[in-house]
Design a protein around this motif. Structure first.
Motif, PDB file in Angstrom:
ATOM      1  N   THR A  32     -44.997   4.633   7.421  1.00 28.45           N
ATOM      2  CA  THR A  32     -45.666   4.433   6.130  1.00 28.45           C
ATOM      3  C   THR A  32     -46.931   3.616   6.309  1.00 28.45           C
ATOM      4  OG1 THR A  32     -44.609   2.363   5.566  1.00 28.45           O
ATOM      5  CG2 THR A  32     -43.419   4.366   4.991  1.00 28.45           C
ATOM      6  N   ARG A  33     -47.143   3.125   7.538  1.00 30.63           N
ATOM      7  CA  ARG A  33     -48.352   2.351   7.858  1.00 30.63           C
ATOM      8  C   ARG A  33     -48.456   1.061   7.049  1.00 30.63           C
ATOM      9  NH1 ARG A  33     -51.180   5.812  11.868  1.00 30.63           N
ATOM     10  NH2 ARG A  33     -49.373   7.115  12.147  1.00 30.63           N
ATOM     11  N   ILE A  34     -47.322   0.533   6.594  1.00 27.62           N
ATOM     12  CA  ILE A  34     -47.347  -0.801   5.992  1.00 27.62           C
ATOM     13  C   ILE A  34     -47.614  -1.786   7.126  1.00 27.62           C
ATOM     14  CG2 ILE A  34     -46.001  -2.513   4.721  1.00 27.62           C
ATOM     15  CD1 ILE A  34     -44.175  -0.315   3.820  1.00 27.62           C
ATOM     16  N   PRO A  35     -48.456  -2.812   6.901  1.00 26.29           N
ATOM     17  CA  PRO A  35     -48.642  -3.801   7.969  1.00 26.29           C
ATOM     18  C   PRO A  35     -47.301  -4.442   8.337  1.00 26.29           C
ATOM     19  CG  PRO A  35     -50.175  -4.176   6.167  1.00 26.29           C
ATOM     20  CD  PRO A  35     -49.245  -3.102   5.715  1.00 26.29           C
ATOM     21  N   PRO A  36     -47.069  -4.708   9.631  1.00 29.58           N
ATOM     22  CA  PRO A  36     -45.800  -5.282  10.081  1.00 29.58           C
ATOM     23  C   PRO A  36     -45.428  -6.560   9.329  1.00 29.58           C
ATOM     24  CG  PRO A  36     -47.161  -4.719  11.965  1.00 29.58           C
ATOM     25  CD  PRO A  36     -47.980  -4.435  10.742  1.00 29.58           C
ATOM     26  N   SER A  92     -46.704  -5.690  21.538  1.00 32.35           N
ATOM     27  CA  SER A  92     -47.081  -4.372  21.019  1.00 32.35           C
ATOM     28  C   SER A  92     -48.076  -4.473  19.872  1.00 32.35           C
ATOM     29  CB  SER A  92     -45.840  -3.605  20.556  1.00 32.35           C
ATOM     30  OG  SER A  92     -45.460  -4.028  19.257  1.00 32.35           O
ATOM     31  N   GLY A  93     -48.486  -5.679  19.528  1.00 30.66           N
ATOM     32  CA  GLY A  93     -49.498  -5.866  18.487  1.00 30.66           C
ATOM     33  C   GLY A  93     -48.916  -6.067  17.102  1.00 30.66           C
ATOM     34  N   GLY A  94     -47.610  -6.263  17.002  1.00 28.68           N
ATOM     35  CA  GLY A  94     -46.981  -6.442  15.688  1.00 28.68           C
ATOM     36  C   GLY A  94     -46.476  -7.849  15.482  1.00 28.68           C
ATOM     37  N   ILE A  95     -45.655  -8.009  14.459  1.00 29.70           N
ATOM     38  CA  ILE A  95     -45.013  -9.294  14.193  1.00 29.70           C
ATOM     39  C   ILE A  95     -43.703  -8.984  13.472  1.00 29.70           C
ATOM     40  CG2 ILE A  95     -46.093  -9.678  11.940  1.00 29.70           C
ATOM     41  CD1 ILE A  95     -45.871 -12.506  14.438  1.00 29.70           C
ATOM     42  N   ASP A  96     -42.697  -9.804  13.665  1.00 30.50           N
ATOM     43  CA  ASP A  96     -41.414  -9.566  13.002  1.00 30.50           C
ATOM     44  C   ASP A  96     -40.943 -10.860  12.350  1.00 30.50           C
ATOM     45  OD1 ASP A  96     -38.970  -8.794  12.110  1.00 30.50           O
ATOM     46  OD2 ASP A  96     -38.183  -8.142  14.059  1.00 30.50           O
ATOM     47  N   LEU A  97     -40.925 -10.856  11.014  1.00 27.86           N
ATOM     48  CA  LEU A  97     -40.498 -12.051  10.279  1.00 27.86           C
ATOM     49  C   LEU A  97     -39.040 -11.988   9.867  1.00 27.86           C
ATOM     50  CD1 LEU A  97     -43.589 -12.559   7.955  1.00 27.86           C
ATOM     51  CD2 LEU A  97     -43.093 -13.655  10.127  1.00 27.86           C
ATOM     52  N   SER A  98     -38.350 -10.890  10.197  1.00 20.26           N
ATOM     53  CA  SER A  98     -37.014 -10.675   9.644  1.00 20.26           C
ATOM     54  C   SER A  98     -35.833 -11.212  10.462  1.00 20.26           C
ATOM     55  CB  SER A  98     -36.797  -9.179   9.399  1.00 20.26           C
ATOM     56  OG  SER A  98     -36.690  -8.494  10.629  1.00 20.26           O
ATOM     57  N   ILE A 130     -35.107   0.190  10.560  1.00 22.41           N
ATOM     58  CA  ILE A 130     -35.774   0.316   9.253  1.00 22.41           C
ATOM     59  C   ILE A 130     -37.158  -0.333   9.330  1.00 22.41           C
ATOM     60  CG2 ILE A 130     -35.704  -0.427   6.843  1.00 22.41           C
ATOM     61  CD1 ILE A 130     -32.595  -0.178   7.056  1.00 22.41           C
ATOM     62  N   ASN A 131     -37.240  -1.528   9.922  1.00 20.49           N
ATOM     63  CA  ASN A 131     -38.555  -2.160  10.124  1.00 20.49           C
ATOM     64  C   ASN A 131     -39.502  -1.207  10.835  1.00 20.49           C
ATOM     65  OD1 ASN A 131     -38.080  -4.682   9.022  1.00 20.49           O
ATOM     66  ND2 ASN A 131     -37.302  -5.549  10.938  1.00 20.49           N
ATOM     67  N   GLY A 132     -39.027  -0.667  11.956  1.00 22.13           N
ATOM     68  CA  GLY A 132     -39.876   0.181  12.785  1.00 22.13           C
ATOM     69  C   GLY A 132     -40.312   1.440  12.061  1.00 22.13           C
TER      70      GLY A 132
END
Ligand SMILES: Nc1ncnc2c1ncn2[C@@H]1O[C@H](COP(=O)(O)OP(=O)(O)O)[C@@H](O)[C@H]1O
Ligand SMILES: [Mg+2]
Lengths: 364, 256
Positions: free
Chosen positions: A164-168, A93-99, A156-158
């Motif tokens: 808020t348009r914070i970068p992923p 989807s063009g994102g990244i998840d570090l959590s 919450i990440n999503g």
């Protein structure tokens, strides 16, 4: 025949030049890596003609395959593999998840608190978190708690990323640090242990194969979802061209929340398996899982720039990962080399991805 | 029912301090093909984005098929019957032709909320129909957009508008990046629309094309409409004079 298939502007379509699915390349890489280890097993003097995957001499369990090693290879990537299934969707989807690594830590702590048994060898549970009311609960309760915990973190990440348009990268980095802190706060420095028998079965059932079964089951499920549902199509579309997706009427923000929520839920499931398998939960669980998961996805051909890849590719990527780690142990190489090689592989996979994209662009 | 399909009154869009579109009064009748011309940055695409719900207008009214409309998003506009080929094409490069034609309004075999099952077969069949209807030749509809030429991409974007029954088609510079043959293809599609009596707004810099295909030319200059010219009453030089600012029609003069 191809003369009839003129495109506009006199362009022709050459059926033979049709690109084969990228998963084939990953499979070839997997086989090549296995072959290298097999050859090294034969050539290196100190190995004494051993084989990584095969069991030639006696056929101990009636098969030509070394089932014990095969099990180790898949088992050791199953838990991070579950996370990689979520990472695949997020990255497509063009994102990244570090959590997810930290979410695993927090979820394991919380879920285990509801999975404890009242009596350990006839004595009260020495690690009891809550009072009697939370002892010997049906296994469905810790399972739901774990899913809820993962879903909440993912949501919450999503929400942060979509609204808020914070970068992923930043949003999930925040979650990574926060969830780890929460896990430590929950633990008060102590591990939580002694779960019920039912809870222990999640990660130890089926003669120890259950993590593999859960991983493969989820992989099949999400492979089909990505391939055959609207959710899947929109995930690729958003990663491919977010503006186009928006203009086509796809509810991009809502969809992103769903993608990260699913990734969080998978982190929750991974936490269930890992804590059940070890019969304990610690605040430090899951450190670096996200990086292993991202590496598996990238090795499996999922493009970090989005829109490209599949769960099948990721599963193959996970197997490559597992074979390399087992292969190093089998060659009796130091564990430090493993980590160094892991790093090299990740960078190599990203370079390969970029090279592939450039080629796709110039070949158009 | 009046024969006006689209009307805008005082349509205005400000991006912060940039007055990209100012007080546009515009009418389009059923079956009419109108060209919008103007220099780069004149506000043509901005005008389109307000009508199609991509952005929310600063002020003004849009009346479509007799009703004042407030499209929240492009899907609303599409559902109301406005099909648009955006200047940026809005295609997903890594998806194939049917995927792109049905992006955002996929055909469903089995309804299950976001996890509804796609009906690939039906989408492929309708894609082939649409390509046939528009006379567009794409050698392999299962190939991804990233492997296609500029002309093929443009044709996919245009075929998308033909897949769905629409009351109004808008094309923003559809031939700007195309070669001679490809341009002819697109112009044929437009002629077919004219024969079918479907109204069109065509944004273009190509004077010959506009004179060939359209009944009327509306000229934009620095965010405002500065001329509304019937084709019979004008010629290329005249239009250029309006585009460059050498001329302004008296009824628009006070605003300039
Ligand atoms: N999103 C935006 N934010 C700020 N300014 C914009 C935006 N979109 C367009 N503009 C400005 O509005 C003006 C009109 O742009 P546009 O409508 O794209 O012109 P064109 O007639 O070439 O299609 C230009 O000056 C452009 O820079
Ligand atoms: Mg424009």
């Amino acid at each position: 025949m191809s003369e009839n298939s003129h495109g506009i502007g006199g362009l022709t379509f050459d059926a033979k030049k049709r690109a084969w699915p990228n998963e084939v390349n990953v499979l070839i890489a997997l086989l090549a890596i296995i072959a290298i280890f097999e050859i090294l097993g034969q050539l290196l003097p100190y190995m004494g003609n051993q084989s990584l995957l095969f069991d030639f001499d006696t056929g101990r369990d009636g098969t030509i395959l070394n089932m014990a090693r095969l099990k180790i290879i898949i088992l050791q990537v199953s838990i991070t593999g579950i996370i990689a299934i979520g990472a695949t969707q997020v990255i497509i989807s063009g994102g990244i998840d570090l959590s997810p690594g930290s979410v695993v830590g927090l979820t394991a702590m919380v879920a285990m608190s509801f999975a404890q048994t009242a009596l350990v060898n006839g004595n009260p549970n020495p690690k009891a978190v809550f009072g009697d009311w939370a002892m010997d609960l049906p296994v469905i309760i810790p399972v739901m708690v774990a899913l809820g915990c993962g879903i909440a973190a993912g949501m919450i990440n999503g929400l942060l990323i979509a609204y808020t348009r914070i970068p992923p990268f930043i949003a999930t980095l925040g979650m990574m640090v926060t969830a780890r802190g929460a896990a430590k706060w929950w633990s008060k420095g102590q591990p939580i242990s002694f779960p019920t028998e039912d809870f222990g079965a999640i990660g130890n059932g089926m003669s120890g194969w259950s993590p593999v079964v859960i991983f493969i089951g989820l992989a099949v499920l999400f492979h089909l979802i990505l391939r055959f549902t609207v959710y899947g199509k929109h995930t690729y579309a958003i990663g491919s061209n977010e503006d186009a997706a928006r203009m086509s009427g796809i509810k991009v923000d809502r969809h992103k929340v769903l993608v990260y929520t699913i990734a969080g839920m998978l982190a929750g499931l991974s936490a269930l398996v890992v804590s059940s398998k070890g019969l304990t939960a610690q605040a430090g669980m899951g450190v670096m899982y996200e990086l292993d998961a991202i590496a598996m996805t990238v090795i499996g051909g999922v493009s970090l720039s989005g829109g490209r890849g599949s769960i099948l590719g990721t599963v193959l990527g996970a197997l490559i990962f597992g074979v390399i780690i087992s292969g190093f142990t089998y060659l009796k190489l130091d564990a430090y080399y493993q980590e160094m090689v892991k790093g090299v592989i990740i960078v190599a996979a990203v370079v390969l991805d970029q090279w592939r994209r450039q080629r796709a662009a110039t070949n158009a | 029912m009046s024969d006006v399909i689209l009307e805008t009154r005082d349509l205005t869009k400000h991006y912060g301090g940039v007055h990209a579109l100012q007080g546009a009064n515009f009418t389009l009748r059923r079956g009419e093909h109108v060209a919008i011309m103007g220099d780069n940055g004149a506000g043509k695409s901005t005008f389109v984005r307000q009508i199609t719900g991509v952005e929310q207008r600063t002020r003004g009214e849009i009346i479509f098929a007799g009703q004042p409309v407030h499209f929240e998003n492009p899907m609303d506009a599409r559902n109301a019957g406005i099909e648009t080929v955006f200047q940026t094409l809005a295609l997903a490069d890594q998806l194939d032709v049917p995927d792109n034609l049905f992006l955002g309004r996929e055909l469903i075999k089995f309804k299950l909320g976001p996890f509804s099952i796609l009906d690939y077969k039906a989408m492929r069949e309708r894609t082939l129909d649409a390509l046939q209807k528009t006379g567009v030749k794409i050698p392999n509809i299962r190939g991804t957009i990233e492997r296609m030429s500029g002309g093929q991409r443009q044709c996919v974007a245009i075929a998308r508008t033909a897949t769905f029954h629409s009351k109004l088609t808008i094309m923003d510079e559809p031939t700007a990046a195309l070669g001679v043959q490809e341009t002819a293809q697109v112009e044929n599609i437009i002629r077919n629309l004219k024969e079918a009596g479907e109204p069109l707004i065509l944004i273009s810099h190509n004077m010959r094309q506009v004179m060939d295909l359209c009944d009327r030319i509306v000229v934009f200059r620095r965010g405002r409409i500065c001329a509304n010219l019937r084709k019979e009453e004008t010629d290329g030089q005249d239009v250029v004079a309006y585009i460059t600012g050498a001329k302004t029609q008296p009824e628009y003069a006070d605003a300039m």
